[in-house]
Design a protein around this motif. Structure first.
Motif, PDB file in Angstrom:
ATOM      1  N   THR A  63       0.832  -1.205   0.000  1.00  0.00           N
ATOM      2  CA  THR A  63       0.000   0.000   0.000  1.00  0.00           C
ATOM      3  C   THR A  63       0.862   1.249   0.000  1.00  0.00           C
ATOM      4  O   THR A  63       0.627   2.198  -0.768  1.00  0.00           O
ATOM      5  CB  THR A  63      -0.921   0.003   1.231  1.00  0.00           C
ATOM      6  OG1 THR A  63      -1.760  -1.150   1.187  1.00  0.00           O
ATOM      7  CG2 THR A  63      -1.778   1.257   1.273  1.00  0.00           C
ATOM      8  N   ILE A 265     -11.220   2.644   5.513  1.00  0.00           N
ATOM      9  CA  ILE A 265     -11.858   1.736   4.565  1.00  0.00           C
ATOM     10  C   ILE A 265     -11.611   2.187   3.128  1.00  0.00           C
ATOM     11  O   ILE A 265     -11.464   1.362   2.217  1.00  0.00           O
ATOM     12  CB  ILE A 265     -13.369   1.617   4.859  1.00  0.00           C
ATOM     13  CG1 ILE A 265     -13.981   0.505   3.994  1.00  0.00           C
ATOM     14  CG2 ILE A 265     -14.076   2.962   4.636  1.00  0.00           C
ATOM     15  CD1 ILE A 265     -15.399   0.152   4.390  1.00  0.00           C
ATOM     16  N   GLU A 266     -11.508   3.516   2.900  1.00  0.00           N
ATOM     17  CA  GLU A 266     -11.287   3.997   1.541  1.00  0.00           C
ATOM     18  C   GLU A 266      -9.892   3.618   1.030  1.00  0.00           C
ATOM     19  O   GLU A 266      -9.694   3.439  -0.172  1.00  0.00           O
ATOM     20  CB  GLU A 266     -11.495   5.511   1.448  1.00  0.00           C
ATOM     21  CG  GLU A 266     -10.545   6.355   2.269  1.00  0.00           C
ATOM     22  CD  GLU A 266     -11.093   6.677   3.654  1.00  0.00           C
ATOM     23  OE1 GLU A 266     -10.646   7.677   4.244  1.00  0.00           O
ATOM     24  OE2 GLU A 266     -11.970   5.921   4.119  1.00  0.00           O
ATOM     25  N   ALA A 268      -8.301   0.747   1.834  1.00  0.00           N
ATOM     26  CA  ALA A 268      -8.414  -0.659   1.440  1.00  0.00           C
ATOM     27  C   ALA A 268      -9.201  -0.805   0.142  1.00  0.00           C
ATOM     28  O   ALA A 268      -8.838  -1.594  -0.737  1.00  0.00           O
ATOM     29  CB  ALA A 268      -9.078  -1.460   2.558  1.00  0.00           C
ATOM     30  N   SER A 269     -10.269  -0.030   0.005  1.00  0.00           N
ATOM     31  CA  SER A 269     -11.087  -0.109  -1.207  1.00  0.00           C
ATOM     32  C   SER A 269     -10.307   0.346  -2.435  1.00  0.00           C
ATOM     33  O   SER A 269     -10.429  -0.245  -3.514  1.00  0.00           O
ATOM     34  CB  SER A 269     -12.345   0.753  -1.046  1.00  0.00           C
ATOM     35  OG  SER A 269     -13.153   0.277   0.001  1.00  0.00           O
ATOM     36  N   ALA A 270      -9.505   1.399  -2.279  1.00  0.00           N
ATOM     37  CA  ALA A 270      -8.709   1.894  -3.397  1.00  0.00           C
ATOM     38  C   ALA A 270      -7.716   0.839  -3.866  1.00  0.00           C
ATOM     39  O   ALA A 270      -7.515   0.640  -5.070  1.00  0.00           O
ATOM     40  CB  ALA A 270      -7.981   3.177  -2.995  1.00  0.00           C
ATOM     41  N   SER A 271      -7.108   0.142  -2.925  1.00  0.00           N
ATOM     42  CA  SER A 271      -6.164  -0.910  -3.285  1.00  0.00           C
ATOM     43  C   SER A 271      -6.870  -2.029  -4.044  1.00  0.00           C
ATOM     44  O   SER A 271      -6.366  -2.525  -5.055  1.00  0.00           O
ATOM     45  CB  SER A 271      -5.496  -1.466  -2.023  1.00  0.00           C
ATOM     46  OG  SER A 271      -4.768  -0.450  -1.353  1.00  0.00           O
ATOM     47  N   ASP A 272      -8.038  -2.431  -3.568  1.00  0.00           N
ATOM     48  CA  ASP A 272      -8.793  -3.487  -4.242  1.00  0.00           C
ATOM     49  C   ASP A 272      -9.272  -3.044  -5.632  1.00  0.00           C
ATOM     50  O   ASP A 272      -9.333  -3.855  -6.562  1.00  0.00           O
ATOM     51  CB  ASP A 272     -10.009  -3.886  -3.400  1.00  0.00           C
ATOM     52  CG  ASP A 272      -9.624  -4.658  -2.146  1.00  0.00           C
ATOM     53  OD1 ASP A 272      -8.472  -5.142  -2.081  1.00  0.00           O
ATOM     54  OD2 ASP A 272     -10.461  -4.759  -1.231  1.00  0.00           O
ATOM     55  N   ASP A 273      -9.579  -1.756  -5.765  1.00  0.00           N
ATOM     56  CA  ASP A 273     -10.078  -1.241  -7.041  1.00  0.00           C
ATOM     57  C   ASP A 273      -8.966  -0.955  -8.041  1.00  0.00           C
ATOM     58  O   ASP A 273      -9.251  -0.668  -9.219  1.00  0.00           O
ATOM     59  CB  ASP A 273     -10.883   0.041  -6.811  1.00  0.00           C
ATOM     60  CG  ASP A 273     -12.168  -0.214  -6.030  1.00  0.00           C
ATOM     61  OD1 ASP A 273     -12.613  -1.382  -5.997  1.00  0.00           O
ATOM     62  OD2 ASP A 273     -12.712   0.749  -5.454  1.00  0.00           O
ATOM     63  N   LEU A 277      -4.871   5.545  -3.533  1.00  0.00           N
ATOM     64  CA  LEU A 277      -5.749   6.494  -2.854  1.00  0.00           C
ATOM     65  C   LEU A 277      -5.348   7.941  -3.122  1.00  0.00           C
ATOM     66  O   LEU A 277      -6.213   8.816  -3.199  1.00  0.00           O
ATOM     67  CB  LEU A 277      -5.732   6.235  -1.343  1.00  0.00           C
ATOM     68  CG  LEU A 277      -6.749   7.040  -0.538  1.00  0.00           C
ATOM     69  CD1 LEU A 277      -8.170   6.604  -0.862  1.00  0.00           C
ATOM     70  CD2 LEU A 277      -6.486   6.913   0.964  1.00  0.00           C
ATOM     71  N   SER A 280      -7.306   8.503  -6.291  1.00  0.00           N
ATOM     72  CA  SER A 280      -8.769   8.393  -6.264  1.00  0.00           C
ATOM     73  C   SER A 280      -9.422   9.332  -5.269  1.00  0.00           C
ATOM     74  O   SER A 280     -10.539   9.814  -5.504  1.00  0.00           O
ATOM     75  CB  SER A 280      -9.178   6.949  -5.941  1.00  0.00           C
ATOM     76  OG  SER A 280      -8.749   6.582  -4.636  1.00  0.00           O
TER      77      SER A 280
END
Length: 370
Positions: A63, A265-266, A268-273, A277, A280
């Motif tokens: 990350t 949470i944003e 973690a979501s950015a990494s998955d997407d 971050l 995004s």
């Protein structure tokens, strides 16, 4: 006694290691020479190499690596990310390239280039994931294969000219790290430590810091990841992990904390997407937390640029003093006047060179560099 001809120490000019070459079985050139020159040529085009380290897994090295690379690219630097985590190569997903593959060309293994309008330069990504049949294929390798891959990562991927190569390291101080440190002797290499606040992660971080000190590897600082979180209901700060007095322990090891990144949470979501971050959601608290570590690394790039300018001007000054144009300009003067003029010019250029190097040295001391 039979005389065995040695292979010719001539480089073939191909930008990949011999193991990838279809001509390997019949090639009569010196293969070790080619592979060595290949790595030297790649490294010669890279100004700064940053190893993102942690002796413990799961603290967020990938990350930090992805967001650091994107943040530097947003500032106009040419950046590459080398995924050295053999058993868990995740940078392909962090930049939205999961499931994609790369081809081998005369210039080497192609990188995947991540671009965004907010970034002045694309981020070049190289990973073992691009060479696996499937993303869930396990990599079951002994150290000899890991050693070879680390060399391929630096030498066979077509990085081109870079200001920074960010290396996402696997956990621990094992074969991959030792191989890289040996291979990068003489290059501009620094380490960035990543840790979480709890005692077990801190203990492992101290091992990584000690490794760097013993190897003479400069440490930029430490990133404290998962450093608390903001409650979505009351907006109060919550410390998820027990406080292990991280800052004091790092200070005792002469390591500065350069960023505290909250658990979000944003992020973690950015990494998955597959979108860093800092790209995004640049105004989010977690993205803003990366600004200080990006600045610490950008300072390295600016310092190296300043030093390169000063060294280049040394060469220019020397060439001017030996220039035929100078001789022609002084030719009509009395010999004693010629000598005085040349001495005066030598002194003037020497004083200017001293001033420039002094400015670079003062900047290094201000930034805490040796």
């Amino acid at each position: 006694m039979a005389i065995v001809d040695k292979p010719a120490a001539i480089d073939c000019g191909l930008g990949h290691a011999c193991q990838f070459c279809p001509q390997e079985d019949i090639c009569a050139l010196d293969k070790p020479h080619h592979n060595r020159v290949l790595i030297e040529n790649r490294l010669a085009e890279i100004d700064q190499i940053i190893l993102v380290l942690a002796n413990k897994g799961g603290v967020g090295k990938s990350t930090v690596s992805a967001n650091l690379a994107a943040g530097l690219a947003q500032r106009g630097f040419k950046v590459g990310v080398a995924d050295a985590d053999v058993h868990g190569p995740n940078q392909s997903r962090f930049f939205g390239f999961a499931g994609e593959r790369v081809r081998l060309g005369d210039s080497g293994l192609a990188t995947r280039d991540y671009a965004d309008p907010s970034m002045a330069q694309p981020v070049k990504v190289g990973s073992l994931a691009f060479l696996l049949e499937n993303d869930d294929t396990p990599v079951v390798w002994r150290d000899a294969y890991k050693h070879d891959f680390v060399h391929h990562l630096a030498g066979s991927f077509d990085w081109g000219p870079l200001d920074f190569l960010i290396v996402d390291m696997p956990p621990g101080t094992g074969n991959e790290l030792i191989t890289l440190c040996d291979m990068l002797e003489g290059a501009n290499v620094s380490a960035l430590l990543v840790t979480t606040p709890q005692a077990v992660a801190l203990m492992d971080s101290m091992k990584a810091a000690r490794f760097c000190h013993e190897r003479g590897l400069p440490i930029i600082g430490a990133v404290e990841n998962m450093a608390g979180m903001v409650c979505p209901h009351c907006a109060g700060e919550i410390h998820v992990f027990p406080n292990a007095d991280l800052e004091r322990s790092l200070a005792e090891a002469a390591v500065e904390t350069v960023a505290r990144v909250p658990l979000a949470i944003e992020l973690a979501s950015a990494s998955d997407d597959g979108v860093p971050l800092v790209v995004s959601a640049p105004e989010s608290p977690a993205a803003k937390a990366f600004a200080s570590v990006v600045e610490a690394c950008a300072t390295l790039g600016r310092a190296d640029f300043d030093g390169a300018v000063a060294r280049a001007l040394d060469d220019v000054f020397a060439e001017n003093l030996e220039s035929g144009n100078l001789d022609e300009a002084l030719a009509g003067l009395d010999p004693s006047v010629q000598a005085d003029m040349r001495n005066a010019l030598t002194q003037l250029l020497g004083e200017e060179a001293t001033r420039l190097h002094g400015a670079v040295s003062a900047g290094d001391q201000k930034r805490g560099q040796p």
